[in-house]
Design a protein around this motif. Structure first.
Motif, short mmCIF file in Angstrom:
data_model
loop_
_atom_site.label_atom_id
_atom_site.label_comp_id
_atom_site.label_asym_id
_atom_site.label_seq_id
_atom_site.Cartn_x
_atom_site.Cartn_y
_atom_site.Cartn_z
N ALA A 86 -30.68 -0.24 26.74
CA ALA A 86 -30.25 1.13 26.51
C ALA A 86 -28.88 1.17 25.84
CB ALA A 86 -30.22 1.90 27.82
N VAL A 87 -27.98 0.33 26.30
CA VAL A 87 -26.65 0.26 25.67
C VAL A 87 -26.78 -0.20 24.23
CG1 VAL A 87 -24.41 -0.92 25.71
CG2 VAL A 87 -25.44 -0.10 27.86
N GLN A 88 -27.64 -1.17 23.99
CA GLN A 88 -27.85 -1.64 22.62
C GLN A 88 -28.42 -0.52 21.75
OE1 GLN A 88 -26.89 -4.65 21.22
NE2 GLN A 88 -27.35 -3.45 19.38
N TYR A 89 -29.29 0.28 22.33
CA TYR A 89 -29.84 1.42 21.58
C TYR A 89 -28.71 2.37 21.16
CZ TYR A 89 -31.76 6.04 20.81
OH TYR A 89 -32.03 7.29 20.28
N VAL A 90 -27.79 2.68 22.07
CA VAL A 90 -26.67 3.55 21.71
C VAL A 90 -25.83 2.91 20.60
CG1 VAL A 90 -24.58 4.69 22.54
CG2 VAL A 90 -26.60 4.60 24.00
N LYS A 91 -25.60 1.60 20.71
CA LYS A 91 -24.85 0.90 19.66
C LYS A 91 -25.56 1.00 18.31
CE LYS A 91 -22.61 -2.50 22.71
NZ LYS A 91 -22.49 -3.95 23.04
N ASP A 92 -26.88 0.88 18.33
CA ASP A 92 -27.65 1.01 17.09
C ASP A 92 -27.52 2.41 16.52
OD1 ASP A 92 -28.45 -1.62 17.41
OD2 ASP A 92 -30.43 -1.11 18.24
N CYS A 93 -27.50 3.42 17.39
CA CYS A 93 -27.29 4.80 16.93
C CYS A 93 -25.88 4.96 16.35
CB CYS A 93 -27.51 5.78 18.07
SG CYS A 93 -29.24 6.03 18.53
N VAL A 94 -24.93 4.30 16.95
CA VAL A 94 -23.55 4.33 16.43
C VAL A 94 -23.51 3.72 15.03
CG1 VAL A 94 -21.24 3.34 16.71
CG2 VAL A 94 -22.41 4.40 18.67
N ASP A 95 -24.19 2.59 14.86
CA ASP A 95 -24.25 1.97 13.53
C ASP A 95 -24.89 2.92 12.52
OD1 ASP A 95 -23.07 -0.37 14.41
OD2 ASP A 95 -24.98 -1.40 14.76
N MET A 96 -25.96 3.59 12.93
CA MET A 96 -26.62 4.56 12.07
C MET A 96 -25.66 5.68 11.69
SD MET A 96 -30.03 6.74 13.05
CE MET A 96 -30.69 8.04 12.00
N ALA A 97 -24.92 6.18 12.68
CA ALA A 97 -23.94 7.23 12.41
C ALA A 97 -22.89 6.76 11.42
CB ALA A 97 -23.29 7.67 13.72
#
Length: 284
Positions: A86-97
């Motif tokens: 889940a934390v990695q998913y948020v990090k991936d969303c941050v990268d997308m942002a």
């Protein structure tokens, strides 16, 4: 980036339009005078090159990323592997942002649809704090902010009110972890919109707009004049992001099935028109 005397920018979240093509969503928002779009947080399946092309062609910015918190993206789960994912998913969303120039990623501390603890609320609160600290540190490295969303009691359990979101943000204690106010959820959980907004003023980084029926602003009973007045007075200058849906029993299934129905044109026009008129009246 704001369009009404620089006060706010106007955006709408993509997921409400269901399975329609991105081109159609961008065109709708462009046509009705929006400044930006909030994209669904699906970094693994989103064609970022296509998104950037559509942004350039439409003149719309990507204002934010709306995290989608399914059961395998649970930041407070007792299983370490699930939580790490889940934390990695948020990090991936941050990268997308970061790639798209967005400054906000929305986070929900538990999976949407889980309305009770798997272990205990106290333990899961602590796990959410730890997850958000790790994700917040990564967001800061990309100059992106996490926005904790309080969902109503029928969609989650750990954080339902803005007061709880503030407590969670304070315990995370990271400058890149703030709070999002969602007017639909507030209509269910808050006794006083203005008081609730003032209470979180220093940590407010994002706002979702829908009326009490979850329809477009101005179609229900929410006093958006007092809401906008409060946002102006507390110094919020971010996006007003529409998250409207027809009044149906399951909004998520509705979004998937309704797609490009003309109701979304009507709602997009109604929402921005209603809010811009209020801002104009309050600032003239």
């Amino acid at each position: 980036m704001g369009s009404e005397i620089g006060m706010f920018s106007y955006s709408a979240t993509q997921w409400i339009f269901g399975k329609e093509e991105l081109e159609a969503s961008f065109e709708r928002l462009r046509k009705f005078g929006y400044d930006g779009i909030e994209l669904a947080g699906e970094p693994g399946s989103t064609d970022l090159g296509k998104v950037r092309r559509l942004m350039n062609e439409s003149g719309l910015a990507c204002t934010s990323i709306c995290g989608i918190y399914s059961a395998d993206r649970d930041l407070s789960h007792h299983d370490p592997a699930t939580r790490t994912a889940a934390v990695q998913y948020v990090k991936d969303c941050v990268d997308m942002a970061a790639v798209l120039g967005a400054k906000i990623v929305i986070v929900v501390p538990t999976s949407v649809g889980r309305t009770s603890p798997l272990t205990s609320s106290g333990q899961e609160w602590k796990l959410a704090v730890d997850s958000l600290r790790h994700a917040g540190a990564y967001a800061a490295s990309k100059d992106v902010y996490l926005a904790i969303e309080a969902l109503n009691r029928f969609e989650t359990y750990l954080v339902n009110r803005l007061e709880s979101a503030k407590q969670l943000a304070e315990q995370v204690n990271h400058p890149h972890v703030g709070i999002m106010a969602d007017l639909f959820h507030m209509n269910i959980e808050e006794r006083d919109h203005v008081q609730a907004l003032r209470q979180i003023a220093s940590r407010l980084v994002h706002v979702h707009i829908a009326d009490n029926t979850r329809e477009a602003a101005g179609l229900g009973q929410t006093d958006f004049t007092e809401v906008i007045r409060a946002l102006i007075e507390i110094g919020y200058r971010g996006a007003l992001t529409m998250e409207f849906l027809p009044p149906v029993s399951n909004p998520y299934l509705a979004a998937a099935s309704i797609g490009s129905n003309a109701v979304f044109d009507d709602y997009a026009r109604q929402s921005i028109g209603h809010l811009k008129e209020i801002v104009s009246n309050l600032t003239e």
